[in-house]
Structures are given as C-alpha cells and as structure tokens.
Scaffold this motif. Sequence first.
Motif, short mmCIF file in Angstrom:
data_model
loop_
_atom_site.label_atom_id
_atom_site.label_comp_id
_atom_site.label_asym_id
_atom_site.label_seq_id
_atom_site.Cartn_x
_atom_site.Cartn_y
_atom_site.Cartn_z
N UNK A 277 0.84 -1.20 0.00
CA UNK A 277 0.00 0.00 0.00
C UNK A 277 0.87 1.25 0.00
N UNK A 278 0.53 2.18 -0.87
CA UNK A 278 1.19 3.48 -0.91
C UNK A 278 0.14 4.56 -0.71
N UNK A 279 0.39 5.45 0.24
CA UNK A 279 -0.56 6.52 0.57
C UNK A 279 0.09 7.89 0.41
N UNK A 280 -0.58 8.76 -0.31
CA UNK A 280 -0.25 10.18 -0.33
C UNK A 280 -1.36 10.89 0.42
N UNK A 281 -1.08 11.32 1.63
CA UNK A 281 -2.14 11.84 2.49
C UNK A 281 -2.56 13.25 2.10
N UNK A 282 -3.78 13.57 2.50
CA UNK A 282 -4.33 14.91 2.31
C UNK A 282 -4.86 15.40 3.65
N UNK A 283 -4.66 16.67 3.97
CA UNK A 283 -5.19 17.19 5.23
C UNK A 283 -6.70 17.37 5.17
N UNK A 284 -7.34 17.49 6.32
CA UNK A 284 -8.76 17.83 6.34
C UNK A 284 -8.97 19.15 5.63
N UNK A 285 -10.03 19.23 4.84
CA UNK A 285 -10.34 20.47 4.15
C UNK A 285 -9.29 20.84 3.11
N UNK A 286 -8.68 19.83 2.48
CA UNK A 286 -7.65 20.11 1.48
C UNK A 286 -8.18 21.00 0.38
N UNK A 287 -7.36 21.93 -0.05
CA UNK A 287 -7.75 22.85 -1.14
C UNK A 287 -7.72 22.11 -2.47
N UNK B 200 -10.56 8.46 2.61
CA UNK B 200 -10.66 9.51 3.62
C UNK B 200 -9.30 10.08 3.99
N UNK B 201 -8.23 9.27 3.87
CA UNK B 201 -6.90 9.72 4.26
C UNK B 201 -6.13 10.40 3.14
N UNK B 202 -6.54 10.18 1.91
CA UNK B 202 -5.82 10.74 0.78
C UNK B 202 -5.93 9.82 -0.41
N UNK B 203 -4.89 9.81 -1.26
CA UNK B 203 -4.87 8.96 -2.44
C UNK B 203 -4.07 7.69 -2.17
N UNK B 204 -4.57 6.58 -2.73
CA UNK B 204 -3.98 5.27 -2.48
C UNK B 204 -3.55 4.60 -3.78
N UNK B 205 -2.51 3.78 -3.68
CA UNK B 205 -2.14 2.80 -4.69
C UNK B 205 -2.02 1.45 -4.00
#
Length: 445
Positions: free
Chosen positions: A179-189, A264-269
Amino acid sequence: MRWLLSAGLLAGVLAAFVPAVPAAEQLDRIVAVVGEGVILESELDAATRQIQARLGPEAQRIPEDVLRSQVLDQLIIKRLQTQRAEKAGMRVEDSEVNAALQRLAQQNGMSLDQFLRNIRADGMEPQDLRERLRDELLINKLRQREVNSRIVVTEEDVDRYLESESLRVQENREYRIRHLLISLPDGASPEQVRAARQRIETLRERAVSGTASFSDLVIAHSDGQKALEGGDLGWLAGGYLPTVFSEVVPKLEVGEISEPFRGASGYHLIKLEDVRATGNAAAPDEQVIVEEVKARHILLELNEIRDDERARREAEKLRERILAGDDFAELARQHSDDPGSANQGGDLGWAPAEAYNPAFAERLRQLEAGEISEPFKSPNGWHIVEVLDRRERDQTEERRRARARQALGRRKVEEEGEVWLRRLRDEAYVEIRMDDYKKDAEIGG
C-alpha cells in the motif's frame, strides 16, 4: 532470538531490539519539537538502528536520510498519541504492565523469569521493555477511547455487506498487498488535491514502467504506517479488507498495481502481491444448530449477614418448599438476589447453556425438563435452578450476521484509525529540526 509477540500494538515492542548508545558518548540535540515535548537525536538514532536490524539487508538500499525521516515520522506519531493520552488523564498501572509481560512470557512458552533472562541475553534491560510496553498500552487505551469505542455498525450496514456477492466471495480469500498513501489534510484545497493526484499518478507510472520498484517508492514517498516495510500489509482476509480497498483489491491480478483512488486519508495505490483461498469456502453456508435451555432460578448472594453456610441452608429450605408445592416464581420474587430475573419469577428466558458461568452451565446440562436442582454454588452465590424446557434453534443467519458485523467493525476501526492519526498530526504543533529530513530521495538504481 525471534520472539513470539501478542497481536495489535504490542507486536512491535521487542522487534529487533538494539541497545542505545550511552548518552555520555554522544552530543545530543533536538531533532523535532512535538507539542510540549521534544524528540532527541539519541532517540532517533536508537529507533533507526532497531529498524535497520529488523529490515536486515534491505535497509542498505534505503538512503539514510530517507530512513531516518520515516523513522522520525513514526516517533512523532507515537509521541503525539502518548501526549494526548496523558493530557486526558489516562495512565497505565504497574499491574497492567506486569500482566502484559506475563502474557508475552506465556506466548513464548516461558516462565516470566526465563523470559526476562532471555531478554537480558538479547541486550535489552527489562526496565526498558516495561517502559515500551507502558507506552504501547497507553496508546492502545487512547485508541480504544477515541477510535474503537465510536465505531458503530448498523443493521443496514450488515444488510448491505451480505447483499454484496463480491464481498461474500472475498470472505473465502486472503490477499497479500502493498500500500502506498499520499495523504491529504482535512479540508484540502483543490490545489492540494490536484498536486496529490498528480504525484501519485507519477509514482504509479514509474512503478508500472519498471523504472522503480513499488516497495522502493513506498519507502521513499508513502505517508502510510507501513512505509518502512515497503507498504507490506501482510495477508488480509477478504472480509476484513478496509472498505476503501474492498472494491479494488479483488479485481486486481497478482502483480498488478491499481489505478490511484481516493479515500478519507488521501490517495492510495495498491499492488496485489498474491492471493490464496482460506479453505473455509463452505463455512458461511453451513447450518448452525444450537441447543437452548429455558430455565428459572433463585440466587442467594453472600454478604455480611449471610455467609456461605447460611446461604446453603436457606437454599435447601427454599427447595424443600418448592417440592412441597410452593410456587417457584413467587419464592424467586421474594428471595432471589438476581435483579435481572427476580421480578420475572426467576425466569432467565431462552439461552444456550454456554451463555452462563461454567458451574451454572454444567448444572443446566445435567437437569431434565421440569427437574429442580439441588442447591449449588457458583461465583455469584448459591442457586436453585429449574429447567423448564429445551429446544434446538437454527442460528445460521445470526452467526452469518455476527461474522459480517465483526468484519465491518474491523474495517471501520482501520479506516477511522488512519483518519484519526492524520488529524492528530495535522492539528498538532510539530517543528522538525532534523537537517537532512527528506522522504522523497531515490532508492536503488
């Protein structure tokens, strides 16, 4: 020595322990400010050595700045959790640490003394182990309160799960995934979302083209908790896949890398390393028949006035009155100390014998319908019990729904746990002072 460890948060406590360099031999400095505390370079050095020992030769392929940066991120997350727990007034008693040590010893087939001797032989002081256990138990308590206790699985959730044929098939398979995760913060622009999407698409192109291995890309770029293991999540039963993975993983061929997808956490591969059958293909449809007993009882608890011998004599007298013709239900209302059944004349309703404590269950198994027991003692006090009837009931559907509820609960815990950790990190004050902090260096050749 490779230790057998308990599941969950305790699993990494002893992994490849490497003694820290004595503080007197190094000039310590702050590598990160975390909330109201700090992480020292000596802590980072010790944790990095542990990871290197655990990864073995694979660690040689990871640039030191990338490895140390990922390790620092792990230390920051751990420190944020312990700080939050302490602020909430949570604590771990010595007795809890002692119990955890005892469990570890038993799981390794040793007495506690043997276990601690072997720990010392491996270069770890028992006090260091105790402190590590204390931190992990504290984090476990925090997650139980702030994540696990808030998980709700509704009957509608269970219905949707069982209606999905694909999920039913998954129940009989296990998947080995990275699993590879690129996280995004809450309320990401929108700009942050676009940048994360572009970044993960570029990483996928590199993995698919073979210019870099998927595991190397995970180590260098992923924000996931398993980044240093190359994103290896191990074998996961299909029914326990996180919801965000459940529609993606079963459609992949072994060796295939998914398209990027948002959670919910961001983008996944996801890369599917392998798949195997669990050997339980028939289990979900097997009929489950259980015997239930309808019983009623009178309980006489022990207290300051009624000791063990007096409770036994009173129970014998009540049984004699019942055999002489007095109404069982009325005597239960007058004398029973069981608040859950006394007002119902001692009626316990229908339940399997196994639902009760062992002493009570054993007596239920011995009695015929309509038979009243001799007085007997359980941990709750002295009882008289009458078996009113027995029946067999098909619990196939109930067991099926219970399995679905358990699978959904585990999924939600994993998903909410990731989101919770990300928010904890985003909301905290963290200042990184590590000069070579870098997670995006190239690995390998």
